[in-house]
Design a protein around this motif. Structure first.
Motif, PDB file in Angstrom:
ATOM      1  N   HIS A  22       7.108   4.208   5.576  1.00  0.00           N
ATOM      2  CA  HIS A  22       6.194   4.145   6.680  1.00  0.00           C
ATOM      3  C   HIS A  22       6.869   3.657   8.005  1.00  0.00           C
ATOM      4  N   LYS A  23       6.957   4.693   8.970  1.00  0.00           N
ATOM      5  CA  LYS A  23       7.886   4.239  10.062  1.00  0.00           C
ATOM      6  C   LYS A  23       7.141   3.224  10.805  1.00  0.00           C
ATOM      7  N   GLU A  24       5.838   3.020  10.776  1.00  0.00           N
ATOM      8  CA  GLU A  24       5.355   1.842  11.730  1.00  0.00           C
ATOM      9  C   GLU A  24       5.166   0.514  11.048  1.00  0.00           C
ATOM     10  N   SER A  25       4.783   0.677   9.692  1.00  0.00           N
ATOM     11  CA  SER A  25       4.625  -0.837   9.177  1.00  0.00           C
ATOM     12  C   SER A  25       5.927  -1.106   8.112  1.00  0.00           C
ATOM     13  N   GLY A  26       6.939  -0.341   7.869  1.00  0.00           N
ATOM     14  CA  GLY A  26       7.922  -0.566   6.968  1.00  0.00           C
ATOM     15  C   GLY A  26       7.489  -0.609   5.566  1.00  0.00           C
ATOM     16  N   ALA A  27       6.014  -0.135   5.268  1.00  0.00           N
ATOM     17  CA  ALA A  27       5.841   0.037   3.827  1.00  0.00           C
ATOM     18  C   ALA A  27       6.759   0.866   3.158  1.00  0.00           C
ATOM     19  N   ILE A 100       5.925   7.433 -19.348  1.00  0.00           N
ATOM     20  CA  ILE A 100       5.364   6.654 -18.458  1.00  0.00           C
ATOM     21  C   ILE A 100       5.440   6.939 -17.102  1.00  0.00           C
ATOM     22  N   TYR A 101       4.262   7.013 -16.226  1.00  0.00           N
ATOM     23  CA  TYR A 101       4.274   7.339 -14.897  1.00  0.00           C
ATOM     24  C   TYR A 101       3.969   5.886 -14.270  1.00  0.00           C
ATOM     25  N   ASP A 102       4.576   5.654 -13.044  1.00  0.00           N
ATOM     26  CA  ASP A 102       4.458   4.678 -12.316  1.00  0.00           C
ATOM     27  C   ASP A 102       4.384   4.926 -10.776  1.00  0.00           C
ATOM     28  N   PHE A 103       3.679   4.253 -10.108  1.00  0.00           N
ATOM     29  CA  PHE A 103       3.634   4.411  -8.491  1.00  0.00           C
ATOM     30  C   PHE A 103       3.574   2.830  -8.018  1.00  0.00           C
ATOM     31  N   VAL A 104       4.354   2.520  -7.263  1.00  0.00           N
ATOM     32  CA  VAL A 104       4.667   1.433  -6.625  1.00  0.00           C
ATOM     33  C   VAL A 104       4.530   1.582  -4.963  1.00  0.00           C
ATOM     34  N   MET A 105       3.612   0.672  -4.317  1.00  0.00           N
ATOM     35  CA  MET A 105       3.764   0.271  -2.903  1.00  0.00           C
ATOM     36  C   MET A 105       4.217  -1.014  -2.458  1.00  0.00           C
ATOM     37  N   VAL A 106       5.028  -1.314  -1.577  1.00  0.00           N
ATOM     38  CA  VAL A 106       5.445  -2.461  -1.394  1.00  0.00           C
ATOM     39  C   VAL A 106       5.064  -2.425   0.150  1.00  0.00           C
ATOM     40  N   ALA A 107       4.295  -3.293   0.700  1.00  0.00           N
ATOM     41  CA  ALA A 107       3.766  -3.574   2.066  1.00  0.00           C
ATOM     42  C   ALA A 107       3.707  -4.996   2.653  1.00  0.00           C
ATOM     43  N   PRO A 108       3.824  -4.932   3.967  1.00  0.00           N
ATOM     44  CA  PRO A 108       3.607  -6.332   4.639  1.00  0.00           C
ATOM     45  C   PRO A 108       2.137  -6.594   4.112  1.00  0.00           C
ATOM     46  N   ASP A 113      -5.696  -0.958   6.186  1.00  0.00           N
ATOM     47  CA  ASP A 113      -6.178  -0.377   4.952  1.00  0.00           C
ATOM     48  C   ASP A 113      -5.628   1.031   4.965  1.00  0.00           C
ATOM     49  N   THR A 114      -5.195   1.497   5.758  1.00  0.00           N
ATOM     50  CA  THR A 114      -4.932   2.859   5.867  1.00  0.00           C
ATOM     51  C   THR A 114      -3.764   3.161   4.987  1.00  0.00           C
ATOM     52  N   LEU A 115      -2.771   2.225   4.784  1.00  0.00           N
ATOM     53  CA  LEU A 115      -1.735   2.235   3.777  1.00  0.00           C
ATOM     54  C   LEU A 115      -2.369   2.299   2.401  1.00  0.00           C
ATOM     55  N   TYR A 119      -2.110   5.531  -0.304  1.00  0.00           N
ATOM     56  CA  TYR A 119      -1.527   4.988  -1.591  1.00  0.00           C
ATOM     57  C   TYR A 119      -2.460   5.619  -2.552  1.00  0.00           C
ATOM     58  N   GLN A 120      -3.510   5.309  -2.477  1.00  0.00           N
ATOM     59  CA  GLN A 120      -4.639   5.656  -3.540  1.00  0.00           C
ATOM     60  C   GLN A 120      -5.006   7.300  -3.351  1.00  0.00           C
ATOM     61  N   ALA A 121      -4.638   7.912  -2.359  1.00  0.00           N
ATOM     62  CA  ALA A 121      -4.770   9.452  -2.193  1.00  0.00           C
ATOM     63  C   ALA A 121      -3.486  10.093  -3.085  1.00  0.00           C
ATOM     64  N   LEU A 122      -2.574   9.560  -2.799  1.00  0.00           N
ATOM     65  CA  LEU A 122      -1.169   9.895  -3.449  1.00  0.00           C
ATOM     66  C   LEU A 122      -1.443   9.760  -5.055  1.00  0.00           C
ATOM     67  N   VAL A 123      -1.654   8.578  -5.472  1.00  0.00           N
ATOM     68  CA  VAL A 123      -1.847   8.639  -6.892  1.00  0.00           C
ATOM     69  C   VAL A 123      -2.867   9.358  -7.442  1.00  0.00           C
TER      70      VAL A 123
END
Length: 130
Positions: A22-27, A100-108, A113-115, A119-123
């Protein structure tokens, strides 16, 4: 998986299947699958906890069970530090057909809440191709 749109950009996924930044937040978000030899019949909670191993002083903020692709899934949120930076890590794990399928988001931690919505929409867009 759906394609994340700007300000998300696809990046080199390293050892994962897919990755975005994510270019703006660095997530960052990444998605990965481990099948057959990489499959572990551990509990979903144990698999989610393994995702938090790289977080210093990890504290579980929330955990919820749900369904994904007609299978049991678990989403957990942790807070802690990575390389001295405070972060929130959201992870979703699911087992299906010896994968096993996994999704991970690392965010500030202070990210909006848009991050999480992205994430939830992608999952939720997950469909396996096996």
């Amino acid at each position: 998986l759906e394609v994340l749109e700007s300000p998300w950009v696809s990046v080199d996924s390293g050892g994962a299947d897919f990755a975005w930044w994510h270019k703006e937040s660095g997530a960052t978000i990444y998605s990965d699958s481990n099948c057959e030899k990489g499959f572990s019949d551990s509990s979903l909670e144990r698999l989610a906890n393994a995702q938090s191993a790289a977080i210093d002083d990890a504290e579980q903020v929330s955990i919820r069970e749900h369904r994904l692709a007609d299978r049991d899934a678990l989403t957990a949120v942790y807070r802690g530090q990575v390389d001295g930076v405070s972060v929130q890590v959201t992870t979703t794990v699911m087992k299906k057909d010896r994968c096993i399928y996994d999704f991970v988001m690392v965010a500030p931690i202070e990210a909006d809440d848009t991050l999480d919505e992205d994430y939830q929409a992608l999952v939720a867009s997950f469909r396996d191709k096996r």
